[in-house]
Scaffold this motif. Structure first.
Motif, PDB file in Angstrom:
ATOM      1  N   ARG A 133       0.827  -1.205   0.000  1.00 38.48           N
ATOM      2  CA  ARG A 133       0.000   0.000   0.000  1.00 38.48           C
ATOM      3  C   ARG A 133       0.862   1.255   0.000  1.00 38.48           C
ATOM      4  O   ARG A 133       1.993   1.251   0.479  1.00 38.48           O
ATOM      5  CB  ARG A 133      -0.949  -0.005   1.199  1.00 38.48           C
ATOM      6  CG  ARG A 133      -1.908  -1.194   1.192  1.00 38.48           C
ATOM      7  CD  ARG A 133      -2.926  -1.102   2.320  1.00 38.48           C
ATOM      8  NE  ARG A 133      -3.797  -2.271   2.344  1.00 38.48           N
ATOM      9  CZ  ARG A 133      -4.862  -2.429   1.573  1.00 38.48           C
ATOM     10  NH1 ARG A 133      -5.189  -1.480   0.701  1.00 38.48           N
ATOM     11  NH2 ARG A 133      -5.597  -3.523   1.650  1.00 38.48           N
ATOM     12  N   LEU A 134       0.277   2.351  -0.510  1.00 45.45           N
ATOM     13  CA  LEU A 134       1.008   3.607  -0.645  1.00 45.45           C
ATOM     14  C   LEU A 134       1.548   4.135   0.684  1.00 45.45           C
ATOM     15  O   LEU A 134       2.716   4.541   0.747  1.00 45.45           O
ATOM     16  CB  LEU A 134       0.119   4.650  -1.325  1.00 45.45           C
ATOM     17  CG  LEU A 134       0.754   6.028  -1.548  1.00 45.45           C
ATOM     18  CD1 LEU A 134       1.990   5.922  -2.441  1.00 45.45           C
ATOM     19  CD2 LEU A 134      -0.272   6.983  -2.164  1.00 45.45           C
ATOM     20  N   PRO A 135       0.767   4.179   1.768  1.00 41.14           N
ATOM     21  CA  PRO A 135       1.316   4.711   3.025  1.00 41.14           C
ATOM     22  C   PRO A 135       2.541   3.937   3.514  1.00 41.14           C
ATOM     23  O   PRO A 135       3.498   4.543   4.017  1.00 41.14           O
ATOM     24  CB  PRO A 135       0.148   4.570   4.008  1.00 41.14           C
ATOM     25  CG  PRO A 135      -1.075   4.614   3.148  1.00 41.14           C
ATOM     26  CD  PRO A 135      -0.678   3.886   1.895  1.00 41.14           C
ATOM     27  N   SER A 136       2.512   2.618   3.368  1.00 38.30           N
ATOM     28  CA  SER A 136       3.663   1.831   3.816  1.00 38.30           C
ATOM     29  C   SER A 136       4.881   2.105   2.941  1.00 38.30           C
ATOM     30  O   SER A 136       6.016   2.179   3.446  1.00 38.30           O
ATOM     31  CB  SER A 136       3.327   0.338   3.808  1.00 38.30           C
ATOM     32  OG  SER A 136       3.064  -0.130   2.499  1.00 38.30           O
ATOM     33  N   LYS A 137       4.678   2.291   1.648  1.00 38.34           N
ATOM     34  CA  LYS A 137       5.794   2.612   0.757  1.00 38.34           C
ATOM     35  C   LYS A 137       6.409   3.964   1.116  1.00 38.34           C
ATOM     36  O   LYS A 137       7.636   4.106   1.156  1.00 38.34           O
ATOM     37  CB  LYS A 137       5.325   2.628  -0.708  1.00 38.34           C
ATOM     38  CG  LYS A 137       4.873   1.282  -1.247  1.00 38.34           C
ATOM     39  CD  LYS A 137       4.344   1.438  -2.663  1.00 38.34           C
ATOM     40  CE  LYS A 137       3.769   0.137  -3.194  1.00 38.34           C
ATOM     41  NZ  LYS A 137       3.194   0.298  -4.540  1.00 38.34           N
ATOM     42  N   LEU A 138       5.564   4.946   1.395  1.00 37.39           N
ATOM     43  CA  LEU A 138       6.070   6.271   1.744  1.00 37.39           C
ATOM     44  C   LEU A 138       6.818   6.233   3.073  1.00 37.39           C
ATOM     45  O   LEU A 138       7.858   6.883   3.224  1.00 37.39           O
ATOM     46  CB  LEU A 138       4.908   7.267   1.821  1.00 37.39           C
ATOM     47  CG  LEU A 138       4.226   7.607   0.493  1.00 37.39           C
ATOM     48  CD1 LEU A 138       2.979   8.463   0.735  1.00 37.39           C
ATOM     49  CD2 LEU A 138       5.189   8.333  -0.449  1.00 37.39           C
ATOM     50  N   ALA A 139       6.300   5.478   4.040  1.00 36.82           N
ATOM     51  CA  ALA A 139       6.959   5.386   5.347  1.00 36.82           C
ATOM     52  C   ALA A 139       8.316   4.705   5.230  1.00 36.82           C
ATOM     53  O   ALA A 139       9.312   5.157   5.824  1.00 36.82           O
ATOM     54  CB  ALA A 139       6.060   4.629   6.320  1.00 36.82           C
ATOM     55  N   ILE A 140       8.372   3.627   4.464  1.00 34.61           N
ATOM     56  CA  ILE A 140       9.641   2.922   4.265  1.00 34.61           C
ATOM     57  C   ILE A 140      10.631   3.823   3.549  1.00 34.61           C
ATOM     58  O   ILE A 140      11.816   3.883   3.889  1.00 34.61           O
ATOM     59  CB  ILE A 140       9.397   1.622   3.472  1.00 34.61           C
ATOM     60  CG1 ILE A 140       8.643   0.620   4.351  1.00 34.61           C
ATOM     61  CG2 ILE A 140      10.721   1.019   2.989  1.00 34.61           C
ATOM     62  CD1 ILE A 140       8.049  -0.528   3.585  1.00 34.61           C
ATOM     63  N   GLY A 141      10.136   4.569   2.557  1.00 36.11           N
ATOM     64  CA  GLY A 141      11.009   5.492   1.838  1.00 36.11           C
ATOM     65  C   GLY A 141      11.548   6.589   2.732  1.00 36.11           C
ATOM     66  O   GLY A 141      12.730   6.961   2.645  1.00 36.11           O
ATOM     67  N   THR A 142      10.718   7.125   3.617  1.00 37.02           N
ATOM     68  CA  THR A 142      11.168   8.175   4.527  1.00 37.02           C
ATOM     69  C   THR A 142      12.248   7.663   5.466  1.00 37.02           C
ATOM     70  O   THR A 142      13.272   8.324   5.686  1.00 37.02           O
ATOM     71  CB  THR A 142       9.980   8.715   5.343  1.00 37.02           C
ATOM     72  OG1 THR A 142       8.990   9.231   4.445  1.00 37.02           O
ATOM     73  CG2 THR A 142      10.431   9.821   6.288  1.00 37.02           C
ATOM     74  N   PHE A 143      12.039   6.489   6.025  1.00 38.00           N
ATOM     75  CA  PHE A 143      13.043   5.879   6.904  1.00 38.00           C
ATOM     76  C   PHE A 143      14.337   5.639   6.136  1.00 38.00           C
ATOM     77  O   PHE A 143      15.437   5.917   6.626  1.00 38.00           O
ATOM     78  CB  PHE A 143      12.497   4.569   7.464  1.00 38.00           C
ATOM     79  CG  PHE A 143      13.397   3.900   8.457  1.00 38.00           C
ATOM     80  CD1 PHE A 143      14.165   4.643   9.347  1.00 38.00           C
ATOM     81  CD2 PHE A 143      13.475   2.517   8.512  1.00 38.00           C
ATOM     82  CE1 PHE A 143      14.989   4.018  10.272  1.00 38.00           C
ATOM     83  CE2 PHE A 143      14.295   1.884   9.430  1.00 38.00           C
ATOM     84  CZ  PHE A 143      15.059   2.634  10.313  1.00 38.00           C
ATOM     85  N   ALA A 144      14.211   5.147   4.915  1.00 38.44           N
ATOM     86  CA  ALA A 144      15.392   4.923   4.083  1.00 38.44           C
ATOM     87  C   ALA A 144      16.111   6.237   3.806  1.00 38.44           C
ATOM     88  O   ALA A 144      17.347   6.297   3.798  1.00 38.44           O
ATOM     89  CB  ALA A 144      14.992   4.256   2.764  1.00 38.44           C
TER      90      ALA A 144
END
Length: 248
Positions: free
Chosen positions: A125-136
């Motif tokens: 899902r989009l929110p999980s992708k954005l969160a993972i990207g931010t952490f990365a």
């Protein structure tokens, strides 16, 4: 002529890091930054890797842009852009020793479940992708180590190694833009960084070539095992507690 053992160690590290990056699409920073930081400090090693990797991985990036799945890559890259400034702030204001311990712990904690066979299920899902990207992005800005959360996410989903490798090259190319802008704005792209990049670049280039050649004959299981265990060994060797053994 007496060779500087610290520089020789950094050159060997660059060779191994380049080979790992060329083979798997990730792992170069996990090897390069902790080990080179032990000799030159994170504020030199992280920008040095950015300069070297950006210049030398362009042929891989062109191929990856054609093979990656953009609906997987783009949201994570957007999140990374948002997280990079916070990572650069951490790099500039955190004690190097504390940063080294923290990065080693994070890397091992994210890779360990994958080594043991963990896989996540469900929709991306989009929110999980954005969160993972931010952490990365935070990890990328702090030490050019944005790989672990993205690797855990994509490999944990059981995707083919060729697709994961293409996604990673595409993602890192985009994330590097954000890191480069932040490093330049923070005055971290110095002459010392340029000189070290010139010294270590040839070894990194040789490693990229060798790693790329090795990937052509690798199976998915070989891909995962080789990348994971090289990274684990590198992280362990980079731990500050082992500094006396290496004269660091």
């Amino acid at each position: 002529m007496n060779l500087d053992p610290v520089l020789v160690g950094a050159i060997v590290t660059a060779l191994v890091a380049g080979a790992t990056r060329g083979f798997s699409g990730f792992g170069g920073a996990l090897i390069f930054v902790p080990l080179v930081s032990a000799a030159y400090g994170p504020k030199i090693s992280a920008p040095t890797l950015l300069v070297i990797d950006t210049a030398l991985t362009l042929p891989f990036v062109v191929q990856a842009f054609r093979a990656c799945v953009w609906k997987q890559v783009a949201p994570i890259a957007i999140g990374a852009f948002a997280g990079v400034p916070a990572g650069v702030f951490i790099l500039k204001h955190t004690d190097p020793l504390v940063l080294r311990w923290a990065l080693a712990g994070l890397s091992l904690s994210m890779l360990a479940p994958l080594i043991l066979g963990w896989r996540h299920k469900g929709q991306h899902r989009l929110p999980s992708k954005l969160a993972i990207g931010t952490f990365a992005g935070v990890l990328g800005g702090a030490a050019q180590m944005s790989g672990p959360p993205v690797i855990a996410y994509w490999l944990g989903g059981g995707q083919p190694s060729a697709l994961v490798r293409a996604n990673l090259f595409a993602f890192f190319a985009l994330a590097t833009i954000a890191s480069g802008v932040a490093y330049a704005a923070g005055g971290m792209l110095t002459l010392d960084v340029g000189r070290l990049a010139l010294l270590l670049g040839p070894a990194y280039a040789a490693g990229l070539f060798l790693g790329g050649r090795a990937f052509r004959g690798a199976t998915d299981s070989h891909f995962r095992l080789a990348a994971y265990w090289i990274i684990v060994v590198a992280v362990v060797l980079s731990l500050p507690v082992l500094d006396p053994l290496f004269g660091r």
